[in-house]
Motif scaffolding. Sequence first.
Motif, short mmCIF file in Angstrom:
data_model
loop_
_atom_site.label_atom_id
_atom_site.label_comp_id
_atom_site.label_asym_id
_atom_site.label_seq_id
_atom_site.Cartn_x
_atom_site.Cartn_y
_atom_site.Cartn_z
N GLU A 89 -18.00 -15.69 42.18
CA GLU A 89 -19.25 -16.53 41.49
C GLU A 89 -20.55 -16.14 41.24
N TYR A 90 -20.84 -14.78 41.50
CA TYR A 90 -22.04 -14.15 41.21
C TYR A 90 -21.70 -13.14 40.12
N VAL A 91 -20.75 -12.24 40.48
CA VAL A 91 -20.28 -11.27 39.58
C VAL A 91 -18.95 -11.13 39.50
N HIS A 92 -18.43 -10.63 38.15
CA HIS A 92 -16.85 -10.50 37.93
C HIS A 92 -16.20 -9.50 38.71
N GLU A 93 -15.16 -9.88 39.30
CA GLU A 93 -14.50 -9.02 40.22
C GLU A 93 -13.85 -7.63 39.56
N VAL A 107 -13.87 -13.24 50.55
CA VAL A 107 -15.07 -12.55 50.12
C VAL A 107 -15.08 -12.36 48.59
N ILE A 108 -13.97 -11.91 48.04
CA ILE A 108 -13.71 -11.79 46.86
C ILE A 108 -13.99 -12.88 45.87
N ALA A 109 -13.40 -14.14 46.49
CA ALA A 109 -13.51 -15.41 45.70
C ALA A 109 -14.75 -15.85 45.81
#
Length: 420
Positions: A334-338, A328-330
Amino acid sequence: MKPGFKFRDYKLEDLRDRKIWIPHMCDSAYILAAVLRSMGYNSGVLTRSQDAGFSIGRKYTNGDQCLPSIITTQDILERVFSQDFQVDNEAFFQGKSEGPCRFGRYCMNQEAILHDLGINVPILTLDNRDAYSGMGSDAKIRIWDGMVALSLLERCLHFTRPFEIEPGTSREIYDRYLKGIVRVIEKRIPGSRTGKRARILLNKHKCELLGTIEQAVEEFVKVKKREQKKPVVFLTGEIYVRSSDVANQNLAERIENLGGVVLLEPVTSFFDYINEFKLREARDEREWRKFLKTWIDVRMMRRDERDIAHLFSGVLGEFSHDASASEVIARGREYVHEAYKGEAIVTLGASEYFASRVQGIVNVLPFNCMPGTVVSSKTAELRARNNNIPMLNLSYDGHSDPVKDEQLGVFMYQLKERIR
């Protein structure tokens, strides 16, 4: 807020002689209450208010709070104002968090409201970065197992009810096994904390739970169903609004009535993300003792999740498993910085994961929710990456809105046309 108020961070052991009330976000509230009872605490789930306008909740909030805060304030104050309320013998639970969300202030706002009313009632908070502090790893695992089982049981309901020939059959099975799972979870486990930990390590702690799940799955398989093709809708977004049929105005049933099947993102997805975040934080800060303890807990929780999910595969197929937190994080980054911690990356990552498996996505959020607004702003990008999949953003403020109903109707018509 009257002068002299100071928020107090109560601990679980402070409330041994009080009944701890859990607000009903979803039926997982019964799991938390059951585990508390198994530990010797008196605990129950607050009755959900029948006031559709949340008049008490709105009276004692100033408009800066989001919908979940208003609803839980309503439910807490209805209990406080009831004739049998005992101020010296009761307490309330409210979650707590950090990050870009007003959820972290619910407990403070509600304790301030009670202070201003002259009512000294404790509010227990368990920070979601260490959501089970003071309860022990055995309680932590049992809460997790119960929530996983209940989330998948609810998914069976959602995947069976739209096709059932005899209305109400699926709901009756769900309600009965909800009670069965709660009965299993609330049983006291004898022995020391070390002994309980050993049972979990040896995977000897959930035999009765798995047996109950097997019975539930057998009954769902036997439900007589129509052979129909319906679009699957991934229902995601802010955890309270997506999970609470009060907050989202029975959205799951509305989607079903419009010809769809709901794939509801489980409450466990956000807690799994928190666990993954804690692991990475301990590793990056080189806190190896904390890392090892967290790694063992998370490893056992994910083992249990696999064991439980496997039993549901006969009803749910590929939808018996959700994406892991790391995946999910990976996908979400792609859309928001972790580094932007919170629900936005979870919603976007899970939506990206299921985009190739479902026909549409509905993202729900409280009105004026910042993480939810971030997700909404990424809708065009997510659709462009995923074959222009239909995606609908719905915000809720507790008021009925015919425009929202029209949007949902058009959205569902579009999905049904795509599968013809």
